[in-house]
Design an enzyme around this catalytic site. Structure first.
Site, short mmCIF file in Angstrom:
data_model
loop_
_atom_site.label_atom_id
_atom_site.label_comp_id
_atom_site.label_asym_id
_atom_site.label_seq_id
_atom_site.Cartn_x
_atom_site.Cartn_y
_atom_site.Cartn_z
N GLY A 147 -6.92 27.02 23.05
CA GLY A 147 -6.81 28.49 23.36
C GLY A 147 -6.04 29.30 22.11
N PRO A 179 -6.83 22.16 20.54
CA PRO A 179 -7.18 23.25 19.58
C PRO A 179 -8.75 23.20 19.18
CG PRO A 179 -5.63 21.81 18.49
CD PRO A 179 -5.83 21.28 19.73
N GLY A 180 -9.48 24.20 19.24
CA GLY A 180 -10.75 24.39 18.52
C GLY A 180 -10.56 25.48 17.73
N ARG A 181 -10.88 26.40 17.99
CA ARG A 181 -10.79 27.75 17.14
C ARG A 181 -9.78 27.67 15.94
NH1 ARG A 181 -12.96 32.49 19.19
NH2 ARG A 181 -12.26 31.69 21.20
N ARG A 203 -21.05 36.38 19.06
CA ARG A 203 -19.75 36.90 19.67
C ARG A 203 -19.42 38.50 19.63
NH1 ARG A 203 -15.35 35.61 18.20
NH2 ARG A 203 -14.56 34.92 19.96
N TYR A 219 -18.74 39.06 23.54
CA TYR A 219 -17.22 39.50 23.87
C TYR A 219 -16.87 40.67 23.10
CZ TYR A 219 -17.96 34.47 24.28
OH TYR A 219 -18.38 33.04 24.31
N CYS A 221 -34.18 42.62 17.64
CA CYS A 221 -34.53 43.72 18.45
C CYS A 221 -33.67 44.10 19.58
CB CYS A 221 -36.01 43.45 18.87
SG CYS A 221 -37.35 44.39 17.91
N GLU A 222 -32.60 44.67 19.35
CA GLU A 222 -31.68 44.69 20.43
C GLU A 222 -30.58 45.77 19.94
OE1 GLU A 222 -31.66 41.78 22.83
OE2 GLU A 222 -30.07 42.81 23.87
N1 LLP Z 1 -10.20 22.75 25.89
C1 LLP Z 1 -11.02 23.03 26.85
C2 LLP Z 1 -11.04 22.40 27.95
C3 LLP Z 1 -11.78 24.31 26.48
O1 LLP Z 1 -12.66 24.74 27.59
C4 LLP Z 1 -11.74 25.00 25.36
C5 LLP Z 1 -12.50 25.97 25.17
C6 LLP Z 1 -10.82 24.48 24.62
C7 LLP Z 1 -10.10 23.28 24.64
C8 LLP Z 1 -10.71 24.97 22.94
O2 LLP Z 1 -10.40 26.29 23.14
P1 LLP Z 1 -10.13 26.97 21.70
O3 LLP Z 1 -8.76 26.37 21.09
O4 LLP Z 1 -11.15 26.88 20.73
O5 LLP Z 1 -9.91 28.59 22.16
N2 LLP Z 1 -17.34 30.76 23.41
C9 LLP Z 1 -15.88 31.75 23.35
C10 LLP Z 1 -15.13 30.31 23.47
C11 LLP Z 1 -14.98 29.73 24.76
C12 LLP Z 1 -14.11 28.47 24.83
C13 LLP Z 1 -14.56 27.56 26.01
N3 LLP Z 1 -13.30 26.56 26.00
C14 LLP Z 1 -15.77 32.33 22.10
O6 LLP Z 1 -16.80 32.44 21.41
O7 LLP Z 1 -14.90 32.90 21.91
#
Ligand code: LLP
Length: 433
Positions: A237, A287-289, A325, A329, A356-357
């Protein structure tokens, strides 16, 4: 005119060589993030590990990079698990998530021997336990809890509040029953608890509060039931801004260090455990993003310029199918013209996607050179996370190719999916011939 350079490569050359729209990912930035994690989290705190959240961006190439960097991988479906498998990712470093896992996915996790299944509820646990007995496979699990906090972010990106579809509330009998079931199951081994409070968060307070609440649970289980918790998973997150830091010729935003979150969480954990005379569980983060967000940009061809009273629309050859996105959002993005980065005569424009949106506006307001013309290359920054992975085929636009760049060289990681490719699997049913 000077050109945007990304990962040492000229973006105008990339657009010519691979076509547009094009996802471009700088491998060096990804690896720099991993090094930062290594230096400021893994080395600073003992018994810690990291699972990259694949949902942000997962391809065979990305799985290989994460493997080489020594991270684990959080997958959330059979599809993501397959990518891990095909990339030769060690299954012991994979954790399977999901709030509605199918029997097929659970069977695959057991047969492949994933490191952890993050169990989201009691029904899933019952199915998993029965499958583990049937297959005679041991499985390590964590139970996902919702800590009941509500961080400041877009409402669609909050996940750890009470009433969330994810996990079980910390208070109440659902969680107690799940723990009971887990500790009495023959092949299921409860390692600990997982929370993820939400995404695109810039201050650590809600993560820290969640840590405190989860330690209270750990304490209670230990003192009242003699159940020890070996491991806690604090999710991900951690937020990223709209402009990359430190890219040549771009005024970036300061990078948010991962330690802003991890130091705060680890200090709170250490403090809480000491105060309660508990030994500190091992810690995982996801971490993802934060790892992939700033590494990626998207290149588009400028197709049209329309100057109306009060607004100028720059129409490009992609939009909500490659980046949903902004419409999902209201996510803000920034852009430059990749072939005119030094043009100082700017005008305010809106970047319109080609769907088309009405809502397909990639950027509501951006300053671009007023010399903008058809055929210019637009580069949108920080599209590394949740763009490729959330792309659709709306309006049957096909899907952009994905290239990685590193020290000036580029290599393809996913070929463009053409309009022809999108027809794959479709038939004219006999009855309609
Ligand atoms: N762990 C779990 C259990 C999660 O559900 C998520 C993200 C992460 C880690 C990684 O979160 P991050 O570090 O990337 O914030 N589609 C949305 C984001 C949805 C995230 C869902 N879960 C967007 O485009 O912002």
């Amino acid at each position: 005119m000077s050109h945007l350079i990304w990962g040492g490569a000229d973006c105008v050359d990339l657009a010519r060589a691979y076509g547009t729209p094009l996802y471009v990912v700088d491998e060096t930035i990804i690896r720099a993030r991993c090094r930062e994690i290594q230096n400021t989290f893994l080395s600073r705190w003992s018994a810690t590990s990291v699972c990259y959240a694949g949902k942000a961006f997962l391809t065979l190439a990305m799985a290989r990079i994460m493997e080489q960097e020594g991270l684990g991988l959080d997958v959330v479906s059979g599809g993501e698990l397959l990518v891990a498998q095909k990339a030769g990712f060690p299954m012991s470093r994979v954790e399977l998530h999901g709030n509605a896992k199918s029997e097929r996915e659970l069977r695959a996790a057991l047969s492949l021997g994933v490191g952890r299944v993050i169990v989201d509820g009691i029904m899933e646990l019952e199915v998993l336990s029965a499958l583990a007995d049937e297959l005679e496979k041991d499985v390590n699990i964590m139970i996902r809890v919702s800590p009941g906090v509500n961080p400041h972010t877009h409402s669609h990106l909050v996940t750890g509040h009470l009433g969330s579809k994810f996990g079980l509330p910390l208070e109440g009998e659902l969680l107690r029953n799940a723990v009971c079931l887990a500790v009495t199951s023959k092949h299921v081994h409860l390692k600990g608890f997982h929370f993820h409070v939400g995404s695109q968060i810039f201050e650590p307070d809600f993560h820290v509060e969640s840590v405190r609440r989860v330690v209270a649970l750990v304490d209670k289980l230990q003192k009242e039931y003699g159940i020890a918790t070996d491991e806690l998973n604090f999710g991900g997150g951690f937020g990223v801004g709209q402009m990359p830091d430190g890219a040549p010729g771009i005024k970036g935003e300061p990078h948010v260090p991962v330690a802003l979150f991890t130091d705060a969480m680890m200090s709170a954990l250490t403090q809480e455990c000491e105060a309660r005379a508990l030994s500190r569980p091992a810690v995982v983060i996801e971490p993802g993003r934060w790892i992939i967000g700033t590494a990626g940009i998207t290149l588009y061809n400028v197709e049209t310029i329309k100057r109306l009273d009060g607004v100028t629309y720059i129409g490009v050859d992609g939009g909500m199918p490659d980046n949903p996105r902004p419409s999902l959002y209201s996510a803000p993005y920034r852009a430059v013209l990749a072939n005119k980065t030094d043009d100082a005569q700017l005008e305010n424009v809106s970047i319109a996607g080609k769907c088309c949106e009405t809502g397909d506006i990639l950027i509501q307001s951006e300053l671009l050179p007023s010399s903008v013309k058809r055929g210019d290359i637009l580069a949108v920054f920080n599209t590394g996370a949740y763009n490729f992975s959330m792309a659709t085929n709306y309006n049957r636009l096909g899907r952009p190719a994905l290239v990685f760049v590193k020290d000036g060289a580029s290599y393809i990681a996913a070929y463009r999916r053409t309009e022809e490719d999108l027809l794959q699997g479709e038939v004219v049913p006999e009855i309609l011939r």
